[in-house]
Enzyme design. Structure first.
Site, PDB file in Angstrom:
ATOM      1  N   SER A 130       0.856  -1.180   0.000  1.00 33.97           N
ATOM      2  CA  SER A 130       0.000   0.000   0.000  1.00 33.97           C
ATOM      3  C   SER A 130       0.892   1.230   0.000  1.00 33.97           C
ATOM      4  CB  SER A 130      -0.893   0.020   1.248  1.00 33.97           C
ATOM      5  OG  SER A 130      -1.553   1.270   1.387  1.00 33.97           O
ATOM      6  N   TYR A 158      -2.138  -0.210  10.653  1.00 32.56           N
ATOM      7  CA  TYR A 158      -2.251  -0.654   9.265  1.00 32.56           C
ATOM      8  C   TYR A 158      -1.017  -0.249   8.468  1.00 32.56           C
ATOM      9  CZ  TYR A 158      -4.046  -1.278   4.535  1.00 32.56           C
ATOM     10  OH  TYR A 158      -4.202  -1.675   3.235  1.00 32.56           O
TER      11      TYR A 158
END
Length: 266
Positions: free
Chosen positions: A143, A156
């Site tokens: 990501s 995250y």
């Protein structure tokens, strides 16, 4: 036992929806047999039937919660013992987007278990076979938040930071072989992970949201182009090159063995 499919079998985790579902469709269209991994059996059965009917490939469903140790071990053993596997796409992931102090330990641990532990163990399961055969492709979905942290993404982002650095390390390990290891760093993509994480897509800048189809097609185009790291939504390649250059320069600049002058007392 070897099959007659020359392309082999592609394993896709998180295959019941989102990027995983599109990866499965694209690879089936190319002619790969599939092993699909996800928690939701009914969605896997539906997808398998569609892909088998449309493309004539063999699809095996592995229903599993990759955050559960027993399920993860079962999937890892299955793919470790399958010499037909030529591609693994580590796409499964979960998120809770909230300050860490407002996120339960269970939710934080779930992100670590799925985003880090399962990705690492499944990579470990296929890589020895890839190395022995000197062929194979590993795609790890990271990501842009692996290099950037928001007030609601500390855990995250930390898990995706692991994916980034772990994948870079694997690339160094297989350098000079015929094995491909690709890191894909999407930005905002229209998947269920946003709803699961507590931030609905409707709350985001709609112009910044990429479709799952566009993201997967960009990732596969990057793979075909030999990219080690693919950023599907970054238009300016110079930004990627500058980041990579700065990363290497910062590491090189750290190899002095002496404190920097700004830390020395007069």
């Amino acid at each position: 036992m070897k099959t007659n499919n020359k392309l082999g079998t592609a394993v896709v985790t998180g295959a019941s929806s989102g990027l995983g579902k599109v990866f499965a469709e694209r690879l089936a269209k190319k002619g790969y047999d599939l092993k699909l991994v996800a928690r939701r059996e009914e969605k896997l059965v539906e997808l398998a039937e569609q892909l088998t009917s449309k493309y004539g490939v063999t699809v095996t469903n592995l229903v599993a919660d990759l955050g559960a140790p027993a399920d993860l071990e079962r999937v890892a053993t299955n793919i470790q013992n399958d010499e037909n596997i030529t591609i693994l796409i580590n796409n499964a992931g979960t998120s809770t987007l909230a300050p860490s102090t407002q996120t339960s330990v269970a939710k934080q641990k779930e992100m670590i278990d799925v985003n880090i532990t399962s990705l690492m163990l499944l990579s470990n399961a296929v890589l020895p076979g890839f190395i022995a055969r000197n062929e194979g492709t590993l795609i790890n979905i990271g990501s842009v938040l692996g290099a950037f942290t928001l007030p609601i993404s500390s855990v995250y982002s930390g898990t995706k930071g692991f994916v980034v650095q772990y994948t870079r390390g694997l690339q160094e390990e297989v350098k000079g072989t015929n094995i491909k290891v690709q890191l894909v760093n999407p930005s905002i993509t229209a998947t269920e992970i946003w709803e699961v994480g507590g931030v609905p897509l409707s709350a985001l800048d709609q112009a910044a949201i990429m479709t799952t189809e566009d993201c997967v097609d960009a990732a596969l185009a990057g793979l075909a182009a030999g990219e080690l790291a693919t950023f599907p939504s970054v238009h300016n390649q110079e930004l990627i090159d500058a980041y990579e250059d700065a990363r290497i320069k910062l590491f090189t600049g750290s190899q002095t063995g002496k404190p920097a002058e700004r830390y020395l007392q007069n």
